[in-house]
Structures are given as structure tokens and as C-alpha cells.
Design a protein around this motif. Structure first.
Motif, PDB file in Angstrom:
ATOM      1  N   PHE A 121      38.820  29.814  50.337  1.00 35.46           N
ATOM      2  CA  PHE A 121      38.311  30.839  49.190  1.00 35.46           C
ATOM      3  C   PHE A 121      37.947  31.970  49.712  1.00 35.46           C
ATOM      4  CE2 PHE A 121      38.637  27.131  46.289  1.00 35.46           C
ATOM      5  CZ  PHE A 121      39.322  27.512  45.288  1.00 35.46           C
ATOM      6  N   VAL A 147      40.887  34.003  51.143  1.00 36.51           N
ATOM      7  CA  VAL A 147      41.660  34.607  50.298  1.00 36.51           C
ATOM      8  C   VAL A 147      40.942  35.679  49.467  1.00 36.51           C
ATOM      9  CG1 VAL A 147      42.916  34.026  47.948  1.00 36.51           C
ATOM     10  CG2 VAL A 147      42.829  32.407  49.859  1.00 36.51           C
ATOM     11  N   SER A 148      39.701  35.368  49.175  1.00 38.84           N
ATOM     12  CA  SER A 148      38.794  36.578  48.458  1.00 38.84           C
ATOM     13  C   SER A 148      38.918  37.837  49.235  1.00 38.84           C
ATOM     14  CB  SER A 148      37.345  36.120  48.301  1.00 38.84           C
ATOM     15  OG  SER A 148      36.580  37.137  47.776  1.00 38.84           O
ATOM     16  N   LEU A 166      38.743  40.063  40.541  1.00 41.01           N
ATOM     17  CA  LEU A 166      39.289  38.987  41.060  1.00 41.01           C
ATOM     18  C   LEU A 166      38.618  38.590  42.578  1.00 41.01           C
ATOM     19  CD1 LEU A 166      41.341  36.897  40.987  1.00 41.01           C
ATOM     20  CD2 LEU A 166      42.970  38.578  41.927  1.00 41.01           C
ATOM     21  N   PRO A 167      38.353  39.364  43.388  1.00 42.01           N
ATOM     22  CA  PRO A 167      37.833  39.114  44.502  1.00 42.01           C
ATOM     23  C   PRO A 167      36.508  38.511  44.348  1.00 42.01           C
ATOM     24  CG  PRO A 167      38.720  41.398  44.994  1.00 42.01           C
ATOM     25  CD  PRO A 167      38.678  41.111  43.203  1.00 42.01           C
ATOM     26  N   LEU A 214      36.724  34.775  42.893  1.00 39.41           N
ATOM     27  CA  LEU A 214      37.535  33.971  43.979  1.00 39.41           C
ATOM     28  C   LEU A 214      36.334  33.516  44.970  1.00 39.41           C
ATOM     29  CD1 LEU A 214      40.946  35.530  44.933  1.00 39.41           C
ATOM     30  CD2 LEU A 214      40.503  33.238  43.728  1.00 39.41           C
ATOM     31  N   THR A 215      35.263  34.326  45.041  1.00 39.43           N
ATOM     32  CA  THR A 215      33.972  34.040  45.803  1.00 39.43           C
ATOM     33  C   THR A 215      33.335  32.655  45.456  1.00 39.43           C
ATOM     34  OG1 THR A 215      34.269  36.228  47.032  1.00 39.43           O
ATOM     35  CG2 THR A 215      32.447  34.883  47.445  1.00 39.43           C
TER      36      THR A 215
END
Length: 763
Positions: free
Chosen positions: A80, A83-84, A103-104, A107-108
Motif C-alpha cells: 500500500f 502504490v501510494s 487518492l494517495p 491509499l496510505t
């Protein structure tokens, strides 16, 4: 570093090497990221992310912890985070629409939750929850950090109103504080602090620092904080977190820890002080902002103070609980949970203080299990402990609630009770307990019966508790000497006997080394030929302090204290030496003589007896047949199987074995035929009346017939008259000894026997 290899896994040294390589490369890249050219930032971050993913996948496979669950959470959190980071790069170059701007950060959030879940699992598996002080200190750290975070980050950030981005950014300090509290609990709890644990905790610190810098820079607009400093902090977190998975000590993070409570270190005291001072000081010094902010600050500050109060209370309760546990360990027996001598003494002392006023009589019953050692030797200490617990339960069931049942050591128990003198409580209970012990105890090996010897001592409060215990102990030995399975009531004469016994025992210690022992020998005569067949060796003791002491007095003491082993060894060696000297004096053509030596029960149990006999015979060049070893029936039967091992070995060597004092022990053919003996010695108590139509003549006649049928030779002891000699000869007795021929005497006084002509028809 401890190098241990887990079965079926890679060596620890390999894992340590990979850990050092990962950490060294990671720290080098971080240094370049922080101080190197700006254009290298993205490639270096990509390398760090790739390196971390390799480490978090490889570490658990290499070290194989017992539980992979927390490390799976760390691995998923790492993905995660990666991806973040990639999405954040895309956002910065303008590749994301405005609707996906958050979104970032979103995702965290799962990464934070997974790391927190990992810590919670480790806390449970390491049993860190059992450490109250670590829990409270971690909570105190979390509350203080939450106060500072709210005051300087969240409140200013939300002061201009709520929005989606502001709300999400405000969540990260909350996550950081939560993870920091979990990490603090893991670090502060008792247990081993291995490198993997330090990596995890430092990673949390780096995460908190990175998020703090991010909030200061992005949310609050604080200038002078470069983006690369934020990136370096977050990348440091990733390097340390994944490095923890590579180190072999990562296995300990999911293993129960058996820590030891220690005094607070100076660092921990300073931390607790700082966590209290900062929130309280800031609450007082900082001006009010808004009602909501002030209430939250006040609530957090109050929570800090209450947590400190909670820690003080828990610390005091924990110390009191530890003192109670320590006190119980001293005052209660760990095996039976019964009071020990200390608590018994305290109770009897309290009773004595009020005995005169209330006209009470204190009674102590000192109980000792008869032949308890046989149970331990035959079935092992586990069964012995099981019996002791069963005895404790039965004793507890037979007494009143106000009475005290204690175990003061080994198989010794003491029951204390108080009541009116007229009720004879002590004697009544002793009689009841003796009857109760006739019932078998149901143990894991089946039913076991053991009798008990009881000593009873009484006091009207005028005898010290320890003296009363000693008096009860003394009377218990009186009960044992009277035949066991009974009780004896203490009287003053017993105390004098004990004092005499103690003085005798002290004088006996070291008697061998001081040369106070002497070997006396009594001739044994062949009745058919009238010739000298050999001698019985008898131990005599002349004490410079006590004078000549009867064997009847000092032999039992030597056997009880274990001194008989040294004394018996001395007698055996001295007897063999003396026989070798006599044999050389008589010459090779004379009739071979033997020497008969008594063997104590303790010597039979000692495996060194066979070697002692062999060495003594070899040292003096005597044939094994020249040595007779006398054993008693009762002594052998105390531990028949162990005794048989020694007796069989001696018999195989060629030594002649004799049953001494036959008729006074078990006197059973079923036992006698199991013993590898060649000689039976009839006790003098049966010989005293023979030859004069005495009542014991049929018994002696039966023994002679029985032993002849079994192929044993017979020695009659205590022959003092010609009538006894003649009757025994007529009945076919083989050998005799007694005062008719000679008393036991020193070798120097027996030379006439050695030099005398072979035919000895008359004494």
C-alpha cells in the motif's frame, strides 16, 4: 550476536549478513537522497521501495517465525505504501484529475491500519499485556503526544474550516499517535529487546517525524522544510520496517517473553516527567483559542494527570501484591500449600500469649511417615510428592477449622491445636490419625499404605514455640523407637535423652580420622572338629570425652546420620588387613580362616561397596571366600531390589554372604530363598535356653532343619555354656561363637588362638 540455526532453515549468519547489507545500502541511499542532486531523488526512492519489497518478502521466508500473520500485515502495508508513493508521483506531474487528489492519502490509510494491527498481534503473542507499567507508560506517552499533536497540528489545521483534504490530513497524526503508543508498549514491556524490535520502534519514530514535517509544511505552511527531508524521513521508516523482517531476532517478536521487573531507569523517569510537564505547562502558558480546542486540550491534560495517578496506584498495588506473594512463598509450602515452620511458629506464639488468660492448652502433633524413603526409591519422587499432597489433604480433613496443619520439611508434618486441658485434644487426634493412616492412599500407581509415627507435646503457654516443636519432634522419635505406627507423649526425660544423643553424635563425628575406633574380633568355632574357623569383626569406640561407648548406643546414630558408611568401610579394610596378617603368621599349610564383617543398610544401597570389597581383597592378597559379609533381614527388606543387585555382585565375586540375627526380622522362607546367602546366624536370644529343655529349643531345631534343607550352614551366636554347645552339636549345628570360647577382643589378645594347635575339642 547469538548464532543459532533453526532446524531446516538457512543459518542465522546468512540472515544477519543480508540484514546488514540491506541496512547499509538503504542508509547510503538515504544519505544521497537527503544531500545529493535533486534529479536523483526519484530514482533513489524507487530503488529504496524495490529494496524494501524484496526484504519484506525474503525475511519471513529466511527466518521462518512461528507465526507469519503480523509479517503478512507488514508486507501488505508495504505494498500500500509503494502504490501510494507511485500514485503521489503521478499526481505531482499532473496525471490525476482533481476528484482523485486525495487518492494517495487514502491509499496510505490501510498501510497505517495494517502496521497497527501487526503491533497489536505482537503485543498479544509476546504477552506484553501482562506488563501493566508498560501499558500505562505507553498510554501516558500517547496522551502527551496527542496533546502536542492536537495543539500544534490538528487544531491549527482545522481552524480555517473542515474540508475533505483537511480531514484526511488531520487523520494521519491520529494514526501516528496510535502506532507510537503500540510501539511504545512493545518497547517498554518486559522482555528481550532485540535488533528487530529496535528497527520496528525506530521505524515508527521515523514515520511520526515524516508526517509531522509533512503537516508542518503542507497543512500549516511552515517554510524552510524541504520536501526531500519529508521524503527521507518516510523512506527511513520503510527501510527500518523492512529491515526488521530480515534480522533473525524477528522471531522473538511473536514469542512469549519471560521478563523480569526492574527498577525504573533514569531515561524512563525522565520520559514520564516530560510527558507530564509539557502538557500541563503548555495548558497553563498558552492563551485560549476556541472553546472546543480548549476543552480538548483540558481533557487531554486531565487524562495525562489521571494516567500518572493510575500508574502510582498500580505501582503501589503491584508492590503490595508482590509482597503478599513473597510472604506466602515464605510461609507456605509450595508442594502442599500448607503453612511452613515460620507461620506455625507465629501462630503458636500468638496462642501462647493468650493461653494463660483463657486457660488454654496448646498441643503439637509432630508426624513423620514411616519408611517414606522406600516409596521414593521404589516409585520415584513424583509418586512421593503425590503421597505428600494426599497426606496433607487427609490431615486437613481430620482437624478443626481453627487448627493449623503445616509441613516443616520432607515427610514431616505438624498439627497445632488449642483447647481446654480436660479435653485431651492432642491424644484424641493422634489416635484418630493413626487409625486414618491405616486406610490406603489412592495414587496414580494404585493404593499405597503408609503408617505414621506421632509425637505429642503440650504447653500452657509457658514454652517457646520452637521449643515446643522440638519437644514434639523428640517424642516422635520415641514413637519410632517403640516400633512405629503409634504416638508418644513428651516428658522431660526425653529432652535429656536427646541432649545425650546430640552430644554422642558430635563426639562420633571424625572418630575414624582421629583413630578412636578399634576392631575387636570374636572367634568362630567349627563344632564338628573343634577347630578355629574364623572371626567376627566388631567395631568398638573409645571416646576421649565419653570413654568406652557401647555399640548399642553409637551404631544406631551412625546409621541414621550416614557416618556408618565411612565407619563400615574402615572396619572392612581393617578386618581384611588383620586376617591377611594372621594368615601369613599361620602359614600356608594351616586351615584357612575367614573374617566376618557386618554391612549396614546404607552400604548395601551404595554401589561402591562392591569396589571397596574388591580393592581390599586385592590390596592384601586374600581370596574372596575368606571374607564373610553379614546382613540383617530387616535391613535388606527395606529396599530388597537395590540390595539384591549389590548382593548378587558380591556373591558372583566369591564373597560369602550371611544372614545375621536370624529370627528377629522377617524370618520368612519366601524372603530367605531370594537372598544369595550361604550362612545363617541364629540370634543369641534363641540360644540362651537350649540344652536345658528351654522353650525355644523347638524353634532352633526347626531353623536348623530348614536351613540344612536349603543348603545353608548355620552359626549359633551367644553360646555361653557347655550344655548349649553340646546340644547344638547334637542337633547338627555347624559353627558357634560366644563367651564359652572367647569374648570379642583386640588382635593382640587373640594370638593364642592363632598359634594354638588345630584340635580344639574344649574351650
Amino acid at each position: 550476536m547469538t548464532h543459532v540455526q533453526a532446524t531446516g532453515h538457512a543459518p542465522v549468519t546468512r540472515a544477519v549478513l543480508e540484514f546488514r547489507l540491506h541496512l547499509g545500502v538503504g542508509l547510503t541511499l538515504l544519505a544521497v537522497l537527503l544531500a545529493g542532486p535533486e534529479q536523483l531523488s526519484s530514482p533513489i526512492m524507487a530503488l529504496l521501495l524495490a529494496q524494501g519489497l524484496v526484504a519484506i518478502h525474503r525475511g519471513p521466508r529466511l527466518n521462518r517465525p512461528d507465526d507469519l500473520t503480523p509479517w503478512r500485515h507488514v508486507r501488505n502495508a508495504s505494498w500500500f505504501f509503494v502504490v501510494s508513493s507511485l500514485v503521489r508521483v503521478v499526481r505531482e506531474v499532473g496525471g490525476l484529475p482533481d476528484s482523485l487528489e486525495l487518492l494517495p492519502d487514502l491509499l496510505t490509510v490501510p498501510a497505517y491500519l495494517l502496521v497497527g494491527l501487526c503491533f497489536m498481534i505482537m503485543l498479544r503473542q509476546r504477552r506484553a499485556d501482562d506488563d501493566d507499567s508498560a501499558r500505562v507508560d505507553a498510554l501516558l506517552l500517547g496522551l502527551s503526544t496527542a496533546f502536542l499533536t492536537w495543539t500544534f497540528l490538528i487544531a491549527p489545521h482545522l481552524a480555517d474550516g473542515l474540508s475533505g483534504s483537511r480531514l484526511v490530513n488531520a487523520m494521519f497524526p491520529v494514526f501516528d499517535v496510535t502506532i507510537l503508543v503500540l510501539a511504545a508498549r512493545l518497547m517498554l514491556s518486559r522482555g528481550v529487546r532485540q535488533p528487530a524490535l529496535w528497527m520496528m520502534v525506530l521505524a515508527c519514530g521515523a514515520l511520526f517525524t515524516g508526517d509531522l514535517l509533512y503537516c508542518l509544511r503542507e497543512a500549516l505552511g511552515v517554510g524552510g522544510i524541504p520536501q526531500r527531508l519529508v521524503d527521507t524521513s518516510l523512506m527511513l521508516m520503510f527501510v527500518l520496517l523492512t529491515a526488521a523482517a530480515l534480522h533473525p531476532s524477528m522471531r522473538t517478536l511473536t514469542e512469549p517473553q519471560q521478563g523480569v521487573t526492574r527498577d525504573l531507569s533514569r531515561g524512563r523517569i525522565a520520559l514520564i516527567g516530560a510527558m507530564v510537564i509539557f502538557p500541563v505547562g503548555l495548558t497553563v502558558l498558552m492563551p485560549p483559542v476556541s472553546m472546543v480546542s480548549n476543552l480538548i486540550r483540558a481533557a487531554l491534560c486531565l487524562a495525562v494527570v489521571l494516567t500518572v495517578l493510575l500508574r502510582v496506584i498500580r505501582s503501589n498495588n503491584s508492590r503490595a501484591r508482590a509482597e503478599r506473594i513473597s510472604r506466602r512463598r515464605v510461609t507456605h509450602d509450595t508442594l502442599t500449600e500448607l503453612p511452613t515452620r515460620e507461620l506455625l511458629t507465629e501462630t503458636v506464639t500468638l496462642w501462647a500469649d493468650r493461653a494463660a488468660a483463657e486457660r488454654l492448652e496448646i498441643s503439637l502433633l509432630f508426624l513423620d511417615l514411616d519408611r517414606f524413603k522406600m516409596i521414593n526409591d521404589n516409585w520415584g519422587h513424583r509418586v512421593g510428592d503425590e503421597l505428600l499432597r494426599a497426606v496433607a489433604d487427609r490431615l486437613t480433613q481430620q482437624v478443626r477449622a481453627e487448627d493449623v496443619v503445616s509441613r516443616i520439611g520432607g515427610d514431616e508434618f505438624v498439627v497445632a491445636l488449642a483447647g481446654p486441658p480436660s479435653e485431651r485434644l492432642g491424644e484424641q487426634l493422634a489416635e484418630r490419625l493413626i487409625a486414618e493412616f491405616n486406610r490406603p492412599f489412592s495414587l496414580s500407581i494404585g493404593d499405597v499404605v503408609t503408617s505414621v509415627s506421632i509425637g505429642v507435646a503440650k504447653s500452657a503457654g509457658d514454652v517457646h514455640a520452637l521449643d515446643l516443636i522440638r519437644d514434639a519432634d523428640t517424642s516422635m522419635y520415641k514413637a519410632k523407637s517403640n516400633g512405629r505406627n503409634m504416638y508418644a507423649l513428651f516428658d522431660a526425660s526425653m529432652r535429656n535423652q536427646v541432649q545425650d544423643r546430640v552430644r554422642l553424635e558430635q563426639a562420633l563425628r571424625g572418630a575414624v580420622g582421629r583413630g578412636e575406633l578399634a576392631a575387636h574380633f570374636q572367634p568362630i568355632i567349627d563344632l564338628a572338629s573343634g577347630e578355629l574357623d574364623g572371626f567376627e569383626a566388631l567395631m568398638r569406640w573409645h571416646s576421649p570425652e565419653l570413654g568406652h561407648v557401647s555399640p548399642v548406643q553409637f551404631i544406631p546414630i551412625a546409621e541414621e546420620t550416614g557416618m556408618i558408611e565411612e565407619m563400615g568401610s574402615w572396619l572392612l579394610r581393617e578386618s581384611v588387613r588383620q586376617l591377611a596378617e594372621w594368615t601369613a603368621r599361620r602359614g600356608p599349610d594351616a586351615r584357612p580362616l575367614h573374617v566376618s564383617v557386618n554391612v549396614a543398610v546404607r552400604q548395601l544401597r551404595d554401589g561402591s561397596l562392591v569396589r571397596l570389597v574388591d580393592d581390599a581383597l586385592r590390596d592384601h592378597g586374600l581370596a574372596p571366600s575368606a571374607l564373610w559379609l553379614e546382613i540383617t533381614e530387616s535391613g535388606v527388606m527395606e529396599d530388597l531390589e537395590t540390595a539384591l543387585l549389590t548382593l548378587d555382585a558380591l556373591r558372583a565375586m566369591g564373597v560369602t554372604l550371611c544372614v545375621d540375627d536370624f529370627g528377629t526380622g522377617y524370618s520368612s522362607l519366601s524372603y530367605l530363598h531370594r537372598l544369595p546367602v550361604g550362612i545363617v546366624k541364629i540370634d543369641r536370644s534363641f540360644i540362651s535356653g537350649v540344652g536345658e529343655n528351654g522353650a525355644k529349643e523347638p524353634i532352633v531345631r526347626a531353623v536348623l532343619a530348614m536351613t540344612r534343607a536349603m543348603g545353608h550352614r548355620v552359626v549359633a551366636e551367644g553360646v555361653e555354656t557347655e550344655a548349649q554347645r553340646d546340644w547344638l552339636r547334637d542337633q547338627g549345628c555347624d559353627l558357634v561363637q560366644g563367651w564359652l570360647y572367647s569374648k570379642a577382643d583386640l588382635p593382640a589378645n587373640l594370638t593364642a588362638w592363632i598359634d594354638r594347635a588345630p584340635a580344639l575339642s574344649e574351650a
